[in-house]
Design an enzyme around this catalytic site. Structure first.
Site, PDB file in Angstrom:
ATOM      1  N   CYS A 152     -41.298 -24.541  83.408  1.00 19.68           N
ATOM      2  CA  CYS A 152     -40.190 -23.995  84.202  1.00 19.68           C
ATOM      3  C   CYS A 152     -38.848 -24.527  83.723  1.00 19.68           C
ATOM      4  CB  CYS A 152     -40.398 -24.243  85.687  1.00 19.68           C
ATOM      5  SG  CYS A 152     -40.631 -25.937  86.183  1.00 19.68           S
ATOM      6  N   VAL A 156     -35.683 -22.165  83.317  1.00 17.55           N
ATOM      7  CA  VAL A 156     -34.455 -22.282  84.117  1.00 17.55           C
ATOM      8  C   VAL A 156     -33.229 -22.316  83.215  1.00 17.55           C
ATOM      9  CG1 VAL A 156     -33.174 -23.763  85.711  1.00 17.55           C
ATOM     10  CG2 VAL A 156     -35.607 -23.377  86.078  1.00 17.55           C
TER      11      VAL A 156
END
Lengths: 511, 496
Positions: A152, A156
């Site tokens: 992630c 991001v």
């Protein structure tokens, strides 16, 4: 002194010795834990309908969810291809977690690398990590293919895998024609089954992009994310061979997660050959055994003119019937008599044991396709799958489950719970009791809290060994599932009637 | 500190192996990796005078090389997984996507006594399960709601810690503001921890950040002062995570020598034990790496001295009991001697049973915080020899301390890669490897016995005298199991 060299006590017996009980009682004086009456009162309340309503009113908090994140599925599916190394772009701790998680279930090595991005990469992007990382992986581990997915962190900050990999190739990290398929696998979208789909589609796109399919009549089969893949894939191949089907399993982890102990550590073993993966574009059809692991992949296969179909984890008679009928329909090969015999044997076994299964009530949780397949089998045995829960299940899945319940009189009063977690399940089990719970190792906490006997048939299984080496798919697998259910039922009954002179009149020799 | 000085490992083989593994790397990676590999050498006179057996001088605590299969974890693992997770009467939120909390759920075997889900929460997974909208719009509102929901559904929880996963720091959430607000509303301790996985280079910074969070959000809070009668024998045990019950088999000894353990950090700990810590007389620190920071702070702020100890193996246990007792009065010192004497027959019996079966066996270790050095003498007590050791996330001071445990000629590897470790093990062919779950199965497939030295391979405790008996049994059963003789099919025996 409780310990002795003759009889060494480890944690399980040691801390029950008087010296330790006294010590723990003294420790309690320093803990400021709530008084026992209050604990009992709250413990009872957590099992009430009032608590259940409050629990189901939760909107933000997730407690004991039964799902993992996308990259786990990506690492799993990539490991089912010939000499393929997963390269997960982002923070390195994630990769340590996926590897540990898979190793704890399969009791096998699990290899994957990270691009080890840190704070500076968060600011400037992880291009250098990709460039250096691919070169190092290529040199050190000699993979035939490096499958790139993301944590992630990389998602991001918006790292662009396609551009990064191209740059790495330009800089000579790996040869220009070297296979580096990729997929963005954000952990904040979907679950591990989504990551399976994304990475598989990424691999197929890498090999199929721009190709024109020359249909060769073969069949692609996608097993999906499956903790029983070692046993299941081998059973699947056996049945396909019996039918004489020309097939390609797209991602076959059965050898990768079942290497022998003979003195050599095989970092890579088995898996779908790269050439077969490339040629799979020419298949007549692609059959997914788990719908929720493959929506994008099937859509992609269909774009090459392939017929596609998705099943829900083929357990039991009906599930296997549907599997074989689908293979037959997509390939034109009839189901051979030998498999019909196996079917008859499973039905025979079910008939022999039906009195012990009829009317038993169940709670089932796990990945959406597993829960569907398992519930379907339970219905076949005359059981009632009352609480069916998938943390990564959707409204559409709930509707599919409802249709399944509606198809059988044993489905009356059964309900599917999509998006709920195991703390919700605890409330369900506490307020509406069932005879048996089917799930994974995390279910042991539910077994403890609600006294519902647990049967482990879902990934991950950490606290029982080697179950995954045996199939649960096909008629043979159905036998194994049947025996597992029966053993639990009989063991519980024996335990319940074992007290001499009190309950042991029912401790029957023959059941 | 070793009882068996004078013996030196042959350094030729490890030196050759280092040269060989470095060959495999591209230039840039080779330059970086070569600083992390070494062979322990003769210490200088000053070090020798301080008890060093060797000098282990490798580079440490720097970024891992990308793509090499580091075995390290992240700051979140260091904070949630190590320091905060075991605190039993608090709820620890894995704040961010679902995975981190899922993979670390119940995996560290931090034993505790409590009613899980009612007054204790260690083996549960609380997560904010971030979705795309939380990344886009921020997660602070969701976090507020989560804290309310925890308060309603888990009323006996004493507090909450917020364990940040990678996205939190990247999307600019203000979890400190949420914590302050919610603390005011709920009256409970709420601890924001900035342990996003990309911070630092390993678990290590997560330990530090977790320690700082105790300082900033647990100590010196208004209203947390409890009436507590102190004694001159009050100690805190710091850095024992009660893996398989380690802290319990340690505590029983400390109580026996007359000390009162008023707090145990953080295995089987309660928030009260943490809050009370500044009232103790002495901090006893076991895992120096993960909790030295808060000990140094307590020393500075509350003038509480701290002392390192080692409860692995009888020679270190006895030395540690004496060292600890020496900081108290004569009664405690006499008690220590009495306790050591009391357990000596057990030690003798364990050694009589297992030492003949383990004498001379070689061991390679690759673990985390303190174990790559702390367990060395426990093996030594059994007659076993460490031929290689290394740390996932050590700093220079750890390698300095390691010289007090290992012989010259020991292979030292910092942040070892999968490739290096496999080659080293293959080249050294030790009789036993002690490392983690990711290393277990590759090593065993090579036909080499293995014990997980993070989780005690589901056994334990290994601390204290009671633990040493279990440790000895486990090393014996690993090495002397008949399975290792079955690897080769009989018809292949003469083939080579």
């Amino acid at each position: 002194m409780p310990q002795s060299a003759d009889k060494i006590l480890d944690h399980a017996p040691l801390f029950r010795e008087p010296e330790y009980k006294e010590m723990l009682a003294r420790k309690a004086e320093f803990e400021n834990m709530p008084p026992a009456e209050q604990v009992t009162q709250i413990a009872d309340w957590t099992k009430s309908w009032d608590y259940r309503e409050k629990n189901f009113a939760r909107e933000a908090l997730s407690v004991n969810p039964a799902k993992a994140c996308q990259p786990l599925g990506a690492v799993f599916v990539a490991s089912g291809f010939e000499r393929t190394m997963s390269f997960v772009h982002g923070s390195q701790g994630c990769v340590a977690y996926y590897r540990s998680h898979l190793s704890r279930h399969f009791k096998e090595p699990s290899s994957a690398v990270s691009s080890s991005m840190t704070e500076d990469a968060a600011v400037f992007g992880g291009l250098n990590n990709m460039v250096d990382g691919l070169a190092n992986t290529y040199q050190l581990y000699a993979p035939k293919m490096i499958a790139v997915s993301t944590t992630c962190m990389a998602e991001v900050i918006g790292d662009d895998l396609n551009a990064f990999i191209s740059t790495a190739k330009e800089k000579g990290s790996v040869p220009a024609d070297y296979d580096v398929p990729f997929a963005h696998t954000p952990a904040f979208v979907g679950s591990h089954v989504t990551g399976y789909d994304n990475m598989l589609k990424g691999i197929l796109e890498h090999f199929w992009k721009g190709a024109t399919a020359k249909p060769d009549g073969s069949l692609n089969i996608i097993p999906g994310f499956d903790g029983f893949a070692v046993g299941n894939n081998r059973e699947l191949k056996r049945m396909l061979d019996m039918m004489g089907v020309d097939y390609t399993i797209l991602s076959d982890v059965s050898d990768q997660f079942d290497t022998p102990s003979d003195g050599e550590f095989r970092m890579y073993d088995g898996g779908t050959p790269i050439e077969a993966t490339r040629n799979a574009v020419n298949a007549a059809a692609t059959l997914s055994l788990q719908e929720y692991c493959t929506p994008k992949t099937l859509e992609y296969a269909a774009s090459f003119g392939q017929k596609t179909k998705a099943l829900h984890y083929p357990i039991g008679v009906g599930g296997t019937d549907e599997l074989l009928a689908s293979i037959s329909e997509l390939t034109g090969k009839p189901v051979p008599e030998a498999l019909e015999l196996e079917r008859g044997r499973l039905v025979d076994a079910l008939a022999d044991s039906q009195s012990w299964l009829h009317g038993k009530t169940y709670a089932i949780y796990g990945d959406p396709d597993f829960v569907y397949g398992m519930a379907r089998f339970v219905l076949e045995t005359g059981g009632e799958p009352r609480h069916c829960l998938a943390t990564n299940g959707s409204k559409v899945w709930e509707a599919q489950m409802q249709a399944l319940f509606d198809s059988s009189p044993f489905g009356a009063g059964c309900k599917a719970w999509g998006g709920r977690d195991l703390w919700h399940m605890r409330s369900l089990l506490a307020t509406e009791k069932v005879d048996l719970l089917i799930g994974n190792s995390y279910g042991k906490y539910l077994e403890r809290d609600t006294k519902t006997p647990l049967i482990r048939l879902m990934f991950p299984i950490f606290d029982r060994h080697h179950h995954h080496r045996f199939p649960v798919w096909g008629y043979q697998g159905g036998l194994r599932v049947l025996v597992t259910l029966l053993d639990k039922i009989f063991d519980c009954l024996d335990q319940d009637t074992i007290e001499p002179g009190v309950t042991d009149y029912s401790f029957d020799l023959t059941r | 500190m070793s009882l068996d000085e004078g013996t030196i490992n042959d350094s030729a083989l490890p030196e050759r192996l280092i040269a060989e593994v470095l060959e495999a790397y591209p230039d840039k990676a080779r330059k970086r990796r070569q600083k992390h590999l070494g062979v322990s050498v003769t210490p200088d006179a000053e070090e020798k005078a301080e008890g060093a057996l060797s000098e282990c001088d490798v580079k440490s605590n720097v970024k891992s090389v990308p793509g090499v299969m580091t075995i390290r974890g992240c700051a979140y693992a260091g904070s949630k997984g190590v320091v905060w997770g075991p605190v039993k009467d608090m709820v620890h939120i894995s704040h961010g996507p679902v995975g981190c909390g899922q993979y670390s759920w119940s995996q560290r075997r931090n034993y505790y006594i409590g009613n899980t889900g009612v007054d204790s929460f260690v083996t549960m997974q609380f997560t904010s399960d971030f979705q795309e909208r939380d990344i886009v719009f921020g997660g602070d509102k969701k976090l507020e709601k989560i804290i309310d929901e925890i308060d309603a559904l888990f009323p006996l929880s004493k507090g909450i810690s917020i364990q940040s996963e990678c996205p939190i720091g990247l999307i600019g959430d203000d979890i400190e503001a949420v914590s302050r607000k919610k603390k005011k509303e709920t009256g409970k301790t709420i601890v924001p921890v900035r342990c996003e996985g990309f911070r630092g280079v390993s678990q290590s910074l997560g330990h530090h950040i977790a320690n700082d969070a105790i300082r900033d959000w647990v100590f010196n809070q208004d209203g947390s002062e409890e009436a507590f009668e102190t004694t001159p024998y009050d100690v805190n045990v710091i850095g024992d995570y009660n893996i398989g019950g380690d802290a319990w088999s340690s505590r029983i000894l400390l109580e026996e020598i007359g000390l009162r353990v008023v707090g145990n950090w953080s295995g089987d700990a309660t928030l009260a034990e943490m809050e009370r810590a500044p009232k103790a007389r002495l901090n006893l620190i076991h895992c120096y790496r993960s909790m030295n920071y808060i000990c140094r702070y307590m020393e500075e702020k509350y003038s509480i001295p701290w002392v390192e100890y080692n409860f692995f193996g009888p020679s270190q246990i006895a030395a540690s009991l004496r060292k600890i007792a020496s900081l108290f009065d004569e009664t405690v010192q006499q008690n220590a001697e009495r306790v050591i004497a009391k357990y000596q027959p057990l030690v003798d019996a364990v050694l009589a049973k297992f030492r003949p079966r383990l004498e001379g066996k070689t061991v390679m270790l690759y673990v985390g915080g303190l174990r790559p050095r702390h367990v060395v003498n426990a093996y030594d007590d059994l007659g076993m020899v460490i031929t290689g050791t290394g740390y996932e996330f050590a700093h220079t001071d750890d390698y300095q301390r390691t010289g007090h445990y290992v012989r010259e000629g020991t292979l030292i590897y910092d942040d070892v890669t999968g490739y290096e470790l496999e080659r080293f093990i293959e080249g050294m062919r030790p009789d036993l490897v002690g490392s983690g779950i990711k290393e277990k199965y590759p090593v065993q497939k090579m036909g080499i016995p293995f014990r997980q030295m993070h989780s005690w391979d589901y056994s334990g405790p290994y601390h204290g005298y009671d633990g040493f008996a279990i440790f000895a049994r486990d090393m014996d059963l690993a090495i002397n199991n008949p399975v290792w003789g079955l690897f080769k099919a009989p018809w292949k025996k003469d083939a080579a």
